[in-house]
Design a protein around this motif. Structure first.
Motif, PDB file in Angstrom:
ATOM      1  N   LEU A   3     -43.944 -23.425  -9.893  1.00 57.32           N
ATOM      2  CA  LEU A   3     -42.710 -24.206  -9.860  1.00 57.32           C
ATOM      3  C   LEU A   3     -41.574 -23.450 -10.536  1.00 57.32           C
ATOM      4  O   LEU A   3     -40.464 -23.344  -9.985  1.00 57.32           O
ATOM      5  CB  LEU A   3     -42.925 -25.556 -10.540  1.00 57.32           C
ATOM      6  N   LEU A   4     -41.823 -22.909 -11.727  1.00 61.26           N
ATOM      7  CA  LEU A   4     -40.782 -22.176 -12.454  1.00 61.26           C
ATOM      8  C   LEU A   4     -40.356 -20.931 -11.689  1.00 61.26           C
ATOM      9  O   LEU A   4     -39.162 -20.606 -11.618  1.00 61.26           O
ATOM     10  CB  LEU A   4     -41.285 -21.793 -13.846  1.00 61.26           C
ATOM     11  N   LEU A   5     -41.332 -20.216 -11.106  1.00 56.44           N
ATOM     12  CA  LEU A   5     -41.012 -19.012 -10.335  1.00 56.44           C
ATOM     13  C   LEU A   5     -40.195 -19.372  -9.101  1.00 56.44           C
ATOM     14  O   LEU A   5     -39.201 -18.699  -8.781  1.00 56.44           O
ATOM     15  CB  LEU A   5     -42.304 -18.302  -9.931  1.00 56.44           C
ATOM     16  N   PHE A   6     -40.587 -20.449  -8.414  1.00 53.52           N
ATOM     17  CA  PHE A   6     -39.886 -20.843  -7.196  1.00 53.52           C
ATOM     18  C   PHE A   6     -38.459 -21.287  -7.498  1.00 53.52           C
ATOM     19  O   PHE A   6     -37.514 -20.884  -6.803  1.00 53.52           O
ATOM     20  CB  PHE A   6     -40.645 -21.972  -6.497  1.00 53.52           C
ATOM     21  N   VAL A   7     -38.282 -22.117  -8.531  1.00 48.98           N
ATOM     22  CA  VAL A   7     -36.938 -22.601  -8.880  1.00 48.98           C
ATOM     23  C   VAL A   7     -36.058 -21.443  -9.324  1.00 48.98           C
ATOM     24  O   VAL A   7     -34.895 -21.332  -8.907  1.00 48.98           O
ATOM     25  CB  VAL A   7     -37.024 -23.676  -9.977  1.00 48.98           C
ATOM     26  N   SER A   8     -36.591 -20.559 -10.155  1.00 47.61           N
ATOM     27  CA  SER A   8     -35.810 -19.408 -10.630  1.00 47.61           C
ATOM     28  C   SER A   8     -35.388 -18.515  -9.468  1.00 47.61           C
ATOM     29  O   SER A   8     -34.228 -18.090  -9.372  1.00 47.61           O
ATOM     30  CB  SER A   8     -36.624 -18.599 -11.640  1.00 47.61           C
ATOM     31  N   ALA A   9     -36.341 -18.239  -8.574  1.00 48.68           N
ATOM     32  CA  ALA A   9     -36.035 -17.387  -7.427  1.00 48.68           C
ATOM     33  C   ALA A   9     -35.044 -18.078  -6.490  1.00 48.68           C
ATOM     34  O   ALA A   9     -34.150 -17.419  -5.937  1.00 48.68           O
ATOM     35  CB  ALA A   9     -37.322 -17.040  -6.681  1.00 48.68           C
ATOM     36  N   SER A  10     -35.178 -19.384  -6.307  1.00 44.14           N
ATOM     37  CA  SER A  10     -34.265 -20.114  -5.428  1.00 44.14           C
ATOM     38  C   SER A  10     -32.834 -20.077  -5.961  1.00 44.14           C
ATOM     39  O   SER A  10     -31.877 -19.988  -5.186  1.00 44.14           O
ATOM     40  CB  SER A  10     -34.722 -21.569  -5.279  1.00 44.14           C
ATOM     41  N   LEU A  11     -32.683 -20.158  -7.279  1.00 37.58           N
ATOM     42  CA  LEU A  11     -31.346 -20.104  -7.869  1.00 37.58           C
ATOM     43  C   LEU A  11     -30.666 -18.756  -7.619  1.00 37.58           C
ATOM     44  O   LEU A  11     -29.452 -18.690  -7.469  1.00 37.58           O
ATOM     45  CB  LEU A  11     -31.419 -20.380  -9.370  1.00 37.58           C
ATOM     46  N   THR A  12     -31.458 -17.691  -7.555  1.00 42.88           N
ATOM     47  CA  THR A  12     -30.865 -16.380  -7.284  1.00 42.88           C
ATOM     48  C   THR A  12     -30.290 -16.303  -5.877  1.00 42.88           C
ATOM     49  O   THR A  12     -29.436 -15.459  -5.602  1.00 42.88           O
ATOM     50  CB  THR A  12     -31.896 -15.243  -7.460  1.00 42.88           C
ATOM     51  N   ASP A  13     -30.756 -17.190  -4.977  1.00 46.79           N
ATOM     52  CA  ASP A  13     -30.223 -17.206  -3.613  1.00 46.79           C
ATOM     53  C   ASP A  13     -28.731 -17.523  -3.637  1.00 46.79           C
ATOM     54  O   ASP A  13     -27.953 -16.966  -2.856  1.00 46.79           O
ATOM     55  CB  ASP A  13     -30.985 -18.236  -2.778  1.00 46.79           C
ATOM     56  N   TRP A  14     -28.337 -18.435  -4.518  1.00 42.40           N
ATOM     57  CA  TRP A  14     -26.916 -18.762  -4.650  1.00 42.40           C
ATOM     58  C   TRP A  14     -26.195 -17.713  -5.483  1.00 42.40           C
ATOM     59  O   TRP A  14     -25.090 -17.288  -5.139  1.00 42.40           O
ATOM     60  CB  TRP A  14     -26.759 -20.132  -5.311  1.00 42.40           C
ATOM     61  N   VAL A  15     -26.845 -17.252  -6.555  1.00 44.00           N
ATOM     62  CA  VAL A  15     -26.197 -16.318  -7.473  1.00 44.00           C
ATOM     63  C   VAL A  15     -25.886 -14.989  -6.795  1.00 44.00           C
ATOM     64  O   VAL A  15     -24.768 -14.469  -6.916  1.00 44.00           O
ATOM     65  CB  VAL A  15     -27.077 -16.078  -8.721  1.00 44.00           C
ATOM     66  N   ASP A  16     -26.861 -14.411  -6.060  1.00 45.89           N
ATOM     67  CA  ASP A  16     -26.610 -13.091  -5.485  1.00 45.89           C
ATOM     68  C   ASP A  16     -25.515 -13.143  -4.420  1.00 45.89           C
ATOM     69  O   ASP A  16     -24.688 -12.230  -4.309  1.00 45.89           O
ATOM     70  CB  ASP A  16     -27.894 -12.452  -4.947  1.00 45.89           C
ATOM     71  N   GLY A  17     -25.479 -14.239  -3.633  1.00 42.55           N
ATOM     72  CA  GLY A  17     -24.418 -14.375  -2.639  1.00 42.55           C
ATOM     73  C   GLY A  17     -23.057 -14.536  -3.280  1.00 42.55           C
ATOM     74  O   GLY A  17     -22.073 -13.934  -2.832  1.00 42.55           O
ATOM     75  N   TYR A  18     -23.005 -15.342  -4.349  1.00 47.13           N
ATOM     76  CA  TYR A  18     -21.728 -15.550  -5.051  1.00 47.13           C
ATOM     77  C   TYR A  18     -21.221 -14.248  -5.671  1.00 47.13           C
ATOM     78  O   TYR A  18     -20.036 -13.904  -5.538  1.00 47.13           O
ATOM     79  CB  TYR A  18     -21.913 -16.610  -6.136  1.00 47.13           C
ATOM     80  N   LEU A  19     -22.122 -13.513  -6.325  1.00 48.62           N
ATOM     81  CA  LEU A  19     -21.717 -12.266  -6.969  1.00 48.62           C
ATOM     82  C   LEU A  19     -21.291 -11.216  -5.938  1.00 48.62           C
ATOM     83  O   LEU A  19     -20.331 -10.473  -6.164  1.00 48.62           O
ATOM     84  CB  LEU A  19     -22.862 -11.719  -7.823  1.00 48.62           C
ATOM     85  N   ALA A  20     -22.021 -11.160  -4.821  1.00 46.19           N
ATOM     86  CA  ALA A  20     -21.682 -10.177  -3.790  1.00 46.19           C
ATOM     87  C   ALA A  20     -20.285 -10.416  -3.245  1.00 46.19           C
ATOM     88  O   ALA A  20     -19.515  -9.463  -3.019  1.00 46.19           O
ATOM     89  CB  ALA A  20     -22.707 -10.232  -2.664  1.00 46.19           C
ATOM     90  N   ARG A  21     -19.917 -11.691  -3.059  1.00 46.49           N
ATOM     91  CA  ARG A  21     -18.576 -12.001  -2.556  1.00 46.49           C
ATOM     92  C   ARG A  21     -17.525 -11.816  -3.638  1.00 46.49           C
ATOM     93  O   ARG A  21     -16.448 -11.259  -3.388  1.00 46.49           O
ATOM     94  CB  ARG A  21     -18.536 -13.440  -2.029  1.00 46.49           C
ATOM     95  N   ALA A  22     -17.830 -12.270  -4.866  1.00 48.03           N
ATOM     96  CA  ALA A  22     -16.851 -12.185  -5.947  1.00 48.03           C
ATOM     97  C   ALA A  22     -16.565 -10.743  -6.353  1.00 48.03           C
ATOM     98  O   ALA A  22     -15.420 -10.395  -6.670  1.00 48.03           O
ATOM     99  CB  ALA A  22     -17.347 -12.988  -7.164  1.00 48.03           C
ATOM    100  N   TRP A  23     -17.600  -9.909  -6.364  1.00 45.63           N
ATOM    101  CA  TRP A  23     -17.440  -8.508  -6.762  1.00 45.63           C
ATOM    102  C   TRP A  23     -17.224  -7.569  -5.579  1.00 45.63           C
ATOM    103  O   TRP A  23     -17.168  -6.364  -5.753  1.00 45.63           O
ATOM    104  CB  TRP A  23     -18.685  -8.047  -7.547  1.00 45.63           C
ATOM    105  N   LYS A  24     -17.133  -8.177  -4.369  1.00 46.41           N
ATOM    106  CA  LYS A  24     -16.943  -7.384  -3.144  1.00 46.41           C
ATOM    107  C   LYS A  24     -18.029  -6.312  -3.017  1.00 46.41           C
ATOM    108  O   LYS A  24     -17.758  -5.135  -2.760  1.00 46.41           O
ATOM    109  CB  LYS A  24     -15.545  -6.749  -3.116  1.00 46.41           C
ATOM    110  N   GLN A  25     -19.272  -6.753  -3.214  1.00 47.31           N
ATOM    111  CA  GLN A  25     -20.418  -5.845  -3.136  1.00 47.31           C
ATOM    112  C   GLN A  25     -21.365  -6.236  -1.998  1.00 47.31           C
ATOM    113  O   GLN A  25     -22.561  -5.991  -2.056  1.00 47.31           O
ATOM    114  CB  GLN A  25     -21.170  -5.832  -4.468  1.00 47.31           C
ATOM    115  N   GLU A  26     -20.812  -6.823  -0.953  1.00 47.08           N
ATOM    116  CA  GLU A  26     -21.635  -7.190   0.195  1.00 47.08           C
ATOM    117  C   GLU A  26     -22.058  -5.935   0.950  1.00 47.08           C
ATOM    118  O   GLU A  26     -21.232  -5.065   1.253  1.00 47.08           O
ATOM    119  CB  GLU A  26     -20.847  -8.129   1.116  1.00 47.08           C
TER     120      GLU A  26
END
Length: 221
Positions: A37-60
């Motif tokens: 559960l902890l691994l799944f929730v942590s990994a799922s949160l990165t789905d939003w974080v990596d997309g947000y950072l890629a757009r915000a930092w223009k690193q797509e």
């Protein structure tokens, strides 16, 4: 490959996917359930974080755009495989899980067949909601498994008649049978409702992708 933070988070999520099954190979329940559960929730949160950072930092990057949906599908498919494997094979669980698994494989096959034209199957906002609903449903179902296991441990060695009376609300409840049973029941209901909603969104988005791909699937005579 560009080793920026968004891509690293995506790769970590991809590597975490098989880790869900590994937890149940090397740990006893309920520890395996908690770790999964902890691994799944942590990994799922990165789905939003990596997309947000890629757009915000223009690193797509192209590699990030390719790996992101693969990581999501791997997480969902392996998590559903584990949940169904440890379930009672109820049709209320197996049917929506089957729909989700079939759609993910089907769309992946479409993208592979289309090759350079696969850009026509861009991820839509509805598909993002579908993925989010899937991940929330799976997290709740992992939680349901945890409550179920703790309830089973508390029932060990108790007289069935005492258990029935306690669950019916009679007498003291030193083992917490009532709250564990209630938590398990509500987690199961919420998880299944969310999974059926995810399956419905899965069908809708799958048909949308098929509609967009049809012009490219017609054979040239």
């Amino acid at each position: 490959m560009t080793w920026n933070l968004p891509n690293i988070l995506t790769i970590l999520r991809l590597l975490a996917a098989p880790g869900l099954a590994v937890m149940f190979l090397y740990f006893q329940r309920p520890y395996a359930d908690w770790f999964a559960l902890l691994l799944f929730v942590s990994a799922s949160l990165t789905d939003w974080v990596d997309g947000y950072l890629a757009r915000a930092w223009k690193q797509e990057t192209k590699i990030g755009a390719m790996l992101d949906p693969i990581a999501d599908k791997a997480m969902v498919i392996i998590a559903l495989m584990v949940i169904v494997g440890f379930s009672s094979m109820s049709p209320w669980l197996v049917l929506p899980a089957t729909v989700i698994l079939f759609r993910e494989v089907f769309v992946s096959g479409l993208r592979e067949y289309l090759g350079d034209t696969a850009g026509t199957l861009k991820v839509t906002n509805l598909a993002k909601w579908k993925t989010t609903t899937q991940m929330v449903a799976i997290a709740v179902l992992f939680l349901q498994g945890i409550f179920e296991h703790y309830l089973g441990l508390s029932l060990a060695g108790l007289d069935p008649q005492v258990v029935a009376e306690t669950l019916a609300g009679g007498g003291a409840d030193p083992n917490g049978l009532r709250w564990k049973a209630t938590a398990m029941e509500w987690a199961e209901r919420a998880g299944l409702w969310l999974l059926w909603l995810a399956a419905a969104l899965t069908l809708v988005t799958g048909m949308d992708y098929l509609r967009k791909a049809l012009p490219f699937l017609k054979e040239v005579r």
